[in-house]
Design an enzyme around this catalytic site. Structure first.
Site, PDB file in Angstrom:
ATOM      1  N   SER A 119       9.738 -59.268  32.804  1.00  0.00           N
ATOM      2  CA  SER A 119      10.525 -58.617  33.843  1.00  0.00           C
ATOM      3  C   SER A 119      10.576 -59.441  35.116  1.00  0.00           C
ATOM      4  CB  SER A 119       9.870 -57.285  34.223  1.00  0.00           C
ATOM      5  OG  SER A 119       9.877 -56.397  33.154  1.00  0.00           O
ATOM      6  N   HIS A 140      15.917 -60.907  28.638  1.00  0.00           N
ATOM      7  CA  HIS A 140      15.399 -59.704  29.308  1.00  0.00           C
ATOM      8  C   HIS A 140      16.254 -58.462  29.010  1.00  0.00           C
ATOM      9  CE1 HIS A 140      14.408 -57.496  33.319  1.00  0.00           C
ATOM     10  NE2 HIS A 140      13.618 -57.096  32.358  1.00  0.00           N
ATOM     11  N   ASN A 190      15.479 -56.588  38.539  1.00  0.00           N
ATOM     12  CA  ASN A 190      14.222 -56.124  39.155  1.00  0.00           C
ATOM     13  C   ASN A 190      14.046 -56.593  40.592  1.00  0.00           C
ATOM     14  OD1 ASN A 190      13.219 -54.477  37.111  1.00  0.00           O
ATOM     15  ND2 ASN A 190      12.594 -56.276  35.930  1.00  0.00           N
TER      16      ASN A 190
HETATM   17  C1  LIG Z   1      11.684 -52.875  34.248  1.00  0.00           C
HETATM   18  C2  LIG Z   1      12.638 -53.863  33.712  1.00  0.00           C
HETATM   19  O1  LIG Z   1      12.257 -55.036  33.485  1.00  0.00           O
HETATM   20  C3  LIG Z   1      14.095 -53.614  33.538  1.00  0.00           C
HETATM   21  C4  LIG Z   1      14.479 -52.219  33.190  1.00  0.00           C
HETATM   22  O2  LIG Z   1      14.552 -51.862  32.053  1.00  0.00           O
HETATM   23  S1  LIG Z   1      14.721 -51.208  34.488  1.00  0.00           S
HETATM   24  C5  LIG Z   1      15.114 -49.673  33.750  1.00  0.00           C
HETATM   25  C6  LIG Z   1      16.571 -49.617  33.375  1.00  0.00           C
HETATM   26  N1  LIG Z   1      16.838 -48.321  32.816  1.00  0.00           N
HETATM   27  C7  LIG Z   1      17.308 -47.306  33.564  1.00  0.00           C
HETATM   28  O3  LIG Z   1      17.559 -47.447  34.735  1.00  0.00           O
HETATM   29  C8  LIG Z   1      17.471 -46.014  32.822  1.00  0.00           C
HETATM   30  C9  LIG Z   1      17.976 -44.907  33.724  1.00  0.00           C
HETATM   31  N2  LIG Z   1      18.154 -43.690  32.942  1.00  0.00           N
HETATM   32  C10 LIG Z   1      19.261 -43.463  32.165  1.00  0.00           C
HETATM   33  O4  LIG Z   1      20.193 -44.271  32.131  1.00  0.00           O
HETATM   34  C11 LIG Z   1      19.297 -42.179  31.389  1.00  0.00           C
HETATM   35  O5  LIG Z   1      18.417 -41.259  31.983  1.00  0.00           O
HETATM   36  C12 LIG Z   1      18.919 -42.363  29.871  1.00  0.00           C
HETATM   37  C13 LIG Z   1      19.978 -43.224  29.200  1.00  0.00           C
HETATM   38  C14 LIG Z   1      17.541 -42.977  29.676  1.00  0.00           C
HETATM   39  C15 LIG Z   1      18.882 -41.001  29.197  1.00  0.00           C
HETATM   40  O6  LIG Z   1      20.098 -40.379  29.433  1.00  0.00           O
HETATM   41  P1  LIG Z   1      20.281 -38.783  29.344  1.00  0.00           P
HETATM   42  O7  LIG Z   1      21.725 -38.527  29.454  1.00  0.00           O
HETATM   43  O8  LIG Z   1      19.359 -38.110  30.276  1.00  0.00           O
HETATM   44  O9  LIG Z   1      19.652 -38.429  27.978  1.00  0.00           O
HETATM   45  P2  LIG Z   1      20.256 -38.121  26.594  1.00  0.00           P
HETATM   46  O10 LIG Z   1      21.628 -37.506  26.663  1.00  0.00           O
HETATM   47  O11 LIG Z   1      19.177 -37.349  25.950  1.00  0.00           O
HETATM   48  O12 LIG Z   1      20.348 -39.574  25.971  1.00  0.00           O
HETATM   49  C16 LIG Z   1      21.482 -40.404  26.062  1.00  0.00           C
HETATM   50  C17 LIG Z   1      21.414 -41.328  24.898  1.00  0.00           C
HETATM   51  O13 LIG Z   1      20.256 -42.161  25.026  1.00  0.00           O
HETATM   52  C18 LIG Z   1      19.425 -42.041  23.864  1.00  0.00           C
HETATM   53  N3  LIG Z   1      18.052 -42.208  24.329  1.00  0.00           N
HETATM   54  C19 LIG Z   1      17.477 -41.608  25.379  1.00  0.00           C
HETATM   55  N4  LIG Z   1      16.234 -42.056  25.546  1.00  0.00           N
HETATM   56  C20 LIG Z   1      16.000 -42.970  24.564  1.00  0.00           C
HETATM   57  C21 LIG Z   1      14.904 -43.774  24.206  1.00  0.00           C
HETATM   58  N5  LIG Z   1      13.768 -43.781  24.923  1.00  0.00           N
HETATM   59  N6  LIG Z   1      15.024 -44.598  23.148  1.00  0.00           N
HETATM   60  C22 LIG Z   1      16.161 -44.621  22.434  1.00  0.00           C
HETATM   61  N7  LIG Z   1      17.246 -43.891  22.731  1.00  0.00           N
HETATM   62  C23 LIG Z   1      17.163 -43.058  23.777  1.00  0.00           C
HETATM   63  C24 LIG Z   1      19.754 -40.684  23.335  1.00  0.00           C
HETATM   64  O14 LIG Z   1      19.490 -40.597  21.959  1.00  0.00           O
HETATM   65  C25 LIG Z   1      21.253 -40.589  23.580  1.00  0.00           C
HETATM   66  O15 LIG Z   1      21.922 -41.347  22.591  1.00  0.00           O
HETATM   67  P3  LIG Z   1      23.447 -41.045  22.150  1.00  0.00           P
HETATM   68  O16 LIG Z   1      24.287 -41.262  23.363  1.00  0.00           O
HETATM   69  O17 LIG Z   1      23.655 -42.066  21.087  1.00  0.00           O
HETATM   70  O18 LIG Z   1      23.472 -39.664  21.657  1.00  0.00           O
HETATM   71  N1  LIG Z   2       8.938 -51.120  30.528  1.00  0.00           N
HETATM   72  C1  LIG Z   2      10.129 -51.555  30.860  1.00  0.00           C
HETATM   73  O1  LIG Z   2      10.971 -50.779  31.342  1.00  0.00           O
HETATM   74  C2  LIG Z   2      10.477 -52.982  30.669  1.00  0.00           C
HETATM   75  C3  LIG Z   2       9.516 -53.925  30.396  1.00  0.00           C
HETATM   76  N2  LIG Z   2       9.877 -55.235  30.220  1.00  0.00           N
HETATM   77  C4  LIG Z   2       8.869 -56.226  29.909  1.00  0.00           C
HETATM   78  O2  LIG Z   2       8.602 -56.166  28.516  1.00  0.00           O
HETATM   79  C5  LIG Z   2       7.226 -56.510  28.281  1.00  0.00           C
HETATM   80  C6  LIG Z   2       6.559 -55.367  27.545  1.00  0.00           C
HETATM   81  O3  LIG Z   2       6.645 -54.206  28.322  1.00  0.00           O
HETATM   82  P1  LIG Z   2       6.450 -52.749  27.679  1.00  0.00           P
HETATM   83  O4  LIG Z   2       6.948 -52.747  26.287  1.00  0.00           O
HETATM   84  O5  LIG Z   2       6.966 -51.788  28.665  1.00  0.00           O
HETATM   85  O6  LIG Z   2       4.859 -52.662  27.679  1.00  0.00           O
HETATM   86  P2  LIG Z   2       3.901 -51.761  26.764  1.00  0.00           P
HETATM   87  O7  LIG Z   2       2.646 -51.615  27.520  1.00  0.00           O
HETATM   88  O8  LIG Z   2       4.636 -50.540  26.303  1.00  0.00           O
HETATM   89  O9  LIG Z   2       3.700 -52.669  25.466  1.00  0.00           O
HETATM   90  C7  LIG Z   2       3.072 -53.908  25.465  1.00  0.00           C
HETATM   91  C8  LIG Z   2       2.515 -54.101  24.065  1.00  0.00           C
HETATM   92  O10 LIG Z   2       2.048 -55.459  23.942  1.00  0.00           O
HETATM   93  C9  LIG Z   2       0.807 -55.404  23.288  1.00  0.00           C
HETATM   94  N3  LIG Z   2       0.037 -56.624  23.515  1.00  0.00           N
HETATM   95  C10 LIG Z   2      -0.800 -56.920  24.538  1.00  0.00           C
HETATM   96  N4  LIG Z   2      -1.318 -58.144  24.351  1.00  0.00           N
HETATM   97  C11 LIG Z   2      -0.802 -58.627  23.191  1.00  0.00           C
HETATM   98  C12 LIG Z   2      -0.992 -59.819  22.455  1.00  0.00           C
HETATM   99  N5  LIG Z   2      -1.801 -60.779  22.877  1.00  0.00           N
HETATM  100  N6  LIG Z   2      -0.317 -59.971  21.292  1.00  0.00           N
HETATM  101  C13 LIG Z   2       0.510 -59.005  20.824  1.00  0.00           C
HETATM  102  N7  LIG Z   2       0.707 -57.842  21.478  1.00  0.00           N
HETATM  103  C14 LIG Z   2       0.065 -57.655  22.642  1.00  0.00           C
HETATM  104  C15 LIG Z   2       0.155 -54.161  23.863  1.00  0.00           C
HETATM  105  O11 LIG Z   2      -0.954 -53.771  23.056  1.00  0.00           O
HETATM  106  P3  LIG Z   2      -2.177 -52.945  23.783  1.00  0.00           P
HETATM  107  O12 LIG Z   2      -1.557 -51.675  24.273  1.00  0.00           O
HETATM  108  O13 LIG Z   2      -3.137 -52.780  22.645  1.00  0.00           O
HETATM  109  O14 LIG Z   2      -2.652 -53.833  24.900  1.00  0.00           O
HETATM  110  C16 LIG Z   2       1.316 -53.187  23.797  1.00  0.00           C
HETATM  111  O15 LIG Z   2       1.437 -52.603  22.498  1.00  0.00           O
HETATM  112  C17 LIG Z   2       6.616 -56.826  29.647  1.00  0.00           C
HETATM  113  O16 LIG Z   2       6.722 -58.210  29.886  1.00  0.00           O
HETATM  114  C18 LIG Z   2       7.534 -56.044  30.595  1.00  0.00           C
HETATM  115  O17 LIG Z   2       7.555 -56.570  31.886  1.00  0.00           O
HETATM  116  C19 LIG Z   2      11.186 -55.641  30.288  1.00  0.00           C
HETATM  117  C20 LIG Z   2      12.185 -54.741  30.517  1.00  0.00           C
HETATM  118  C21 LIG Z   2      11.906 -53.334  30.776  1.00  0.00           C
END
Ligand SMILES: CC(=O)CC(=O)SCCNC(=O)CCNC(=O)[C@H](O)C(C)(C)COP(=O)(O)OP(=O)(O)OC[C@H]1O[C@@H](n2cnc3c(N)ncnc32)[C@H](O)[C@@H]1OP(=O)(O)O
Ligand SMILES: NC(=O)C1=CN([C@@H]2O[C@H](COP(=O)(O)OP(=O)(O)OC[C@H]3O[C@@H](n4cnc5c(N)ncnc54)[C@H](OP(=O)(O)O)[C@@H]3O)[C@@H](O)[C@H]2O)C=CC1
Length: 291
Positions: A119, A140, A190
């Site tokens: 991320s 990503h 991010n």
């Molecule tokens: C941190 C990083 O590195 C980068 C990032 O990822 S930052 C995070 C980016 N993500 C966001 O900002 C998500 C913001 N939230 C949303 O867009 C919405 O709340 C959401 C899409 C998650 C759910 O939407 P919603 O309208 O409340 O839920 P809902 O109607 O139940 O679901 C919409 C669809 O998503 C699917 N869905 C929801 N959560 C899911 C999950 N965890 N896994 C798989 N599918 C999922 C549902 O099955 C549904 O699918 P269909 O359209 O095919 O029927």
């Molecule tokens: N969460 C998010 O919304 C997003 C996350 N990312 C990025 O994706 C990556 C994963 O995040 P996320 O899936 O949320 O994290 P989680 O904590 O859900 O999953 C990470 C997984 O990696 C496993 N793990 C740790 N060390 C090792 C290793 N050495 N070899 C193999 N597996 C290992 C962990 O096991 P254990 O639990 O046993 O340690 C865990 O099952 C991060 O780099 C994150 O920044 C990117 C986009 C969105």
């Protein structure tokens, strides 16, 4: 380059989502995690998420069965050496990622492309510790992977064009949209999203609003699908804190300092949905704010 087999390291929420979309797109998937429980939970969750897609008419029962049969799970990282493309999606800690690449590199084929779903961490720095910085880049995905349209593609300083083009064609095959980002801390999404989430935690910390009023304000006042604290819990508070630390360290600007309250939640092990507690408590029927 013809990519057929994709290795995924880490079967957490991102690894399982990436395996889900890759297998449905027809790729063979090798999914690795250190924990057998995480691998079993990922297979179970993919099956449930695909069943929901079947029930909503998005995919067929055959698509689901075919996709699940294309996924092989393994606790042995070196088995991913057969992959044409590896996507590392383990915990957001640089030392963890470096150790994975160090262990994996001697077992890779010469043509294998290495990528990280990080991320925030420098792609150039991760690449520099491998034997193939020109075949290394950031791949990503956004959470939840099966739903979100965007994939950020990040070139390190040495990434070559064939590598970028091969990754771009995978994104195209998934039916997703690629956005190209330069390799600076936390890239595009991010860099913008996480300071907003951190500011929401400061707003809570300073008593400007409660968890509920902050989330309602952003949902109803800015039309965000989730409130910032709900989204932080969804992403994982450990991941949010790790990203803020990369921004703070990498850009050396106090405007990125992580809120002490975010640090405290992580210290408590209250990491959000994945541990059942964060800004909300998920252990009951409906989420209850913890402040
Ligand atoms: C941190 C990083 O590195 C980068 C990032 O990822 S930052 C995070 C980016 N993500 C966001 O900002 C998500 C913001 N939230 C949303 O867009 C919405 O709340 C959401 C899409 C998650 C759910 O939407 P919603 O309208 O409340 O839920 P809902 O109607 O139940 O679901 C919409 C669809 O998503 C699917 N869905 C929801 N959560 C899911 C999950 N965890 N896994 C798989 N599918 C999922 C549902 O099955 C549904 O699918 P269909 O359209 O095919 O029927
Ligand atoms: N969460 C998010 O919304 C997003 C996350 N990312 C990025 O994706 C990556 C994963 O995040 P996320 O899936 O949320 O994290 P989680 O904590 O859900 O999953 C990470 C997984 O990696 C496993 N793990 C740790 N060390 C090792 C290793 N050495 N070899 C193999 N597996 C290992 C962990 O096991 P254990 O639990 O046993 O340690 C865990 O099952 C991060 O780099 C994150 O920044 C990117 C986009 C969105």
């Amino acid at each position: 380059m013809d990519i057929k087999t994709i290795g995924i390291v880490g079967a957490g929420q991102m690894g399982n989502g990436i395996a889900h979309v890759m297998s449905l797109a027809g790729y063979d998937v090798l999914l690795n995690d250190v924990s057998d429980d995480a691998l079993a939970a990922a297979m179970d969750l993919m099956s449930k998420n695909m069943a929901r897609q079947v029930s909503r008419g998005k995919i067929t029962e055959d698509d689901k069965a075919g996709a699940l049969s294309r996924i092989t799970t393994t606790q042995t990282l070196t088995e991913l050496g057969q992959s044409d493309l590896v996507i590392e999606a383990a915990t957001e800690r640089e030392a963890v990622k470096q150790a994975i690449f160090e262990d994996l590199v001697p077992h890779l084929q010469a043509h294998t492309i290495l990528t990280s779903n990080t991320s925030s961490i420098s792609i150039t720095r991760l690449a520099s510790r491998t034997d193939r910085p020109e075949k290394f880049m950031g791949f990503h995905f956004m959470n939840p992977v099966p739903v979100m349209q965007l994939v950020e593609l990040i070139r390190g300083i040495a990434t070559d064009e064939p590598t970028y083009n091969a990754c771009k064609s995978v994104v195209d095959k998934l039916g997703k949209t690629a956005a190209s980002a330069e390799d600076f801390p936390a890239f595009i999404v991010n860099r913008i999203l996480m300071p907003m989430i951190n500011e929401a935690v400061y707003t809570l910390y300073e008593g400007v609003g409660s968890v509920q009023s902050i989330d309602s304000s952003m949902k109803l006042g800015a039309n965000h699908p989730m409130g910032p604290l709900e989204l932080a819990d969804f992403i994982g508070l450990d991941t949010c804190l790790a990203i803020m630390n990369v921004l703070h360290d990498g850009l050396a600007d106090t405007k990125y300092r992580p809120c002490p309250l975010l640090t405290k939640y992580v210290e408590a092990g209250w990491l959000g949905r994945k541990t059942q507690r964060g800004f909300y408590d998920y252990r009951g029927e409906a989420p209850v704010p913890t402040r």
